[in-house]
Design a protein around this motif. Structure first.
Motif, short mmCIF file in Angstrom:
data_model
loop_
_atom_site.label_atom_id
_atom_site.label_comp_id
_atom_site.label_asym_id
_atom_site.label_seq_id
_atom_site.Cartn_x
_atom_site.Cartn_y
_atom_site.Cartn_z
N CYS A 33 35.79 -38.22 48.56
CA CYS A 33 36.88 -37.49 49.16
C CYS A 33 36.53 -36.19 50.34
O CYS A 33 35.22 -35.73 50.32
CB CYS A 33 36.90 -36.20 47.39
SG CYS A 33 38.19 -35.79 47.80
N CYS A 63 37.20 -32.63 48.73
CA CYS A 63 35.78 -31.72 47.99
C CYS A 63 34.83 -32.29 48.03
O CYS A 63 33.88 -32.01 47.12
CB CYS A 63 36.34 -31.59 46.48
SG CYS A 63 36.73 -33.33 45.32
N GLY A 91 34.08 -34.84 46.40
CA GLY A 91 34.04 -35.65 44.90
C GLY A 91 33.81 -37.42 45.33
O GLY A 91 34.55 -37.92 46.30
ZN LIG Z 1 38.28 -34.47 46.10
#
Ligand SMILES: [Zn+2]
Ligand SMILES: *Cc1c(COP(=O)(O)O)cnc(C)c1O
Length: 423
Positions: free
Chosen positions: A24, A27, A29
């Motif tokens: 991502c 973030c 992630g």
């Molecule tokens: Zn994210």
């Protein structure tokens, strides 16, 4: 076929177009494949699946591809073996072995993830595929790249078992042996991927690759008669497979394909010489502590697993657990499975069997619970593990007298002594 909406961040939920990326931007992630389950529910049924091919592609509606597989059409649908003799040994009446030691074409569960990843690579227009591997992934990428006519580079730690190295070269793959542990190989591959623009099965294609593992869980449920088991014990490397098996059960439940609810407890299995996931589960730690691997279970020796957090989370959330075993214990595990069920697994499977024995001794399973051991690789690839424990005798003359002498000396007398010596 083709029910993928796009990619979604597991942490912040940000959505992305379908593309070869795995992190991502907001973030950092990990990204996951998002499916249109409402549309899948309208098309999928037990009957449709049962009428499908005898391969993982009977679940194509639930896999992240837009068309038919371009490689690995025969992968999967491996045996779910009722393990009567091993079960008796462990005090379990309903023990099963899901046997990916005989997966097509390279004898490990990695053939599942690679079939999806390379199909995706073709859909995205890549002509060169690659991977960072502890051995089995490289073998499968090499083989299926040959099948698909891709140019292929596999990156491995330079100290891998001989048959795992040969199992790349035979397919004509370019083998890059790196003097370092897997995590160093993986870091290098991230840089190579950025610079050369190749499809790395387990890096930029990771969201798609990972979902190939769901087929292992679908098969367990279908082969149990459309039911989820009570317990599954799973060997962990990067920690992806262990998250995808329960995901598969939950998807089947959501689609109305199962009899009964899903209450499956999930257990992580690792070698004590590389146990970042099992130690996290056992100590209740919130953060994963990376390690430097020191075990003969090389195929699962990842010191800083990409999905380690989610792997330990699934063990806790499902009410399962985790255990790890020494190299001696894993060798005993290999021999126990071979001598009770006639299945020769590699070091990772030895870990899983030995961990199952440990968990059984701890009283984690009910005698009649349905327990599934995930056997993910083949012993012919890691003969080093057992070679020193098994003596090969010199030949005898081709005469009955020579056999009589051999029989007396090697088989009858030792047993006689056993009978005479009180236990
Ligand atoms: Zn994210
Ligand atoms: C890669 C591998 C695993 C674990 O896979 P992850 O999804 O990375 O945890 C288990 N067993 C064998 C034999 C493997 O090669």
């Amino acid at each position: 076929m083709g029910y993928v909406l796009g990619l979604r961040c597991r942490e912040c939920g940000a959505e992305y177009e379908k593309q070869p990326t795995h992190v991502c931007e907001l973030c950092f992630g990990p990204l996951e494949v998002a499916y249109d389950y409402d549309a899948i529910k309208k098309t999928v049924s037990r009957e449709k699946i049962e009428a499908g091919p005898r391969s993982m592609w009977r679940y194509a509606d639930l896999l992240p591809v837009d068309g038919p597989p371009s490689v690995g059409k025969q992968v999967g649908f491996t045996p779910l073996v009722k393990a009567e003799r091993l079960g008796a040994e462990l005090g379990l009446n309903n023990l099963y072995v899901k046997n990916d030691a005989v997966n097509h074409p390279t004898l490990s569960f990695k053939d599942r993830v690679v079939s999806v990843a390379l199909t995706k690579a073709r859909e995205f227009g890549f002509t060169t595929v690659a991977c960072a591997s502890t051995g089995n992934l490289a073998n499968s990428v090499a083989a299926q790249a040959a099948e698909g006519g891709f140019d292929c580079y596999v990156f491995i730690p330079s100290d891998l078992e001989q048959n795992k190295v040969l199992g790349n070269l035979i397919y004509g793959a370019k083998v890059v042996a790196v003097d370092g542990v897997y995590d160093e190989v993986n870091r290098l591959c991230a840089e190579v991927g950025d610079k050369y623009g190749w499809a790395f099965a387990n890096i930029n294609l990771r969201p798609f690759y990972g979902d190939g593992s769901k087929s292992y869980g679908y098969e367990i449920a279908e082969q149990l008669g459309w039911r989820a088991p009570d317990h599954v014990i799973v060997p962990c490397a990067g920690g992806s497979l262990i998250t995808k098996i329960p995901k598969a059960f939950r998807e089947f439940e959501k689609l109305g394909l199962l009899d009964g609810p899903v209450n499956t407890k999930i257990y992580a299995a690792q070698a004590s010489g590389c146990n970042p996931i099992t130690s996290m589960v056992k100590t209740g730690a919130e953060v994963l502590r990376p390690q430097r691997p020191n075990t003969i279970a090389k195929s699962i020796a990842i010191g800083n697993p990409a999905d380690g957090y989610y792997a330990s989370d699934i063990c806790r959330k499902t009410g399962g657990g985790a255990e790890d075993v020494t190299d001696d214990e894993l060798i005993d595990g290999i021999r126990l499975l071979a001598q009770t069920e006639g299945i020769w697994t590699e070091t990772a499977g030895g870990v899983t069997v030995a961990v199952t024995r440990k968990l059984a001794e701890q009283g984690r399973f009910g005698r009649d619970d349905v327990v599934v051991i995930a056997i993910t690789g083949n012993g012919l690839k890691t003969p080093e593990a057992v070679k020193d424990r098994l003596s090969v005798e010199l030949g005898i003359a081709p005469t009955l007298a020579a056999f009589d002498a051999e029989y007396e000396l090697r088989y009858r007398l030792p047993n006689l002594e056993k009978e005479l010596v009180p236990a």
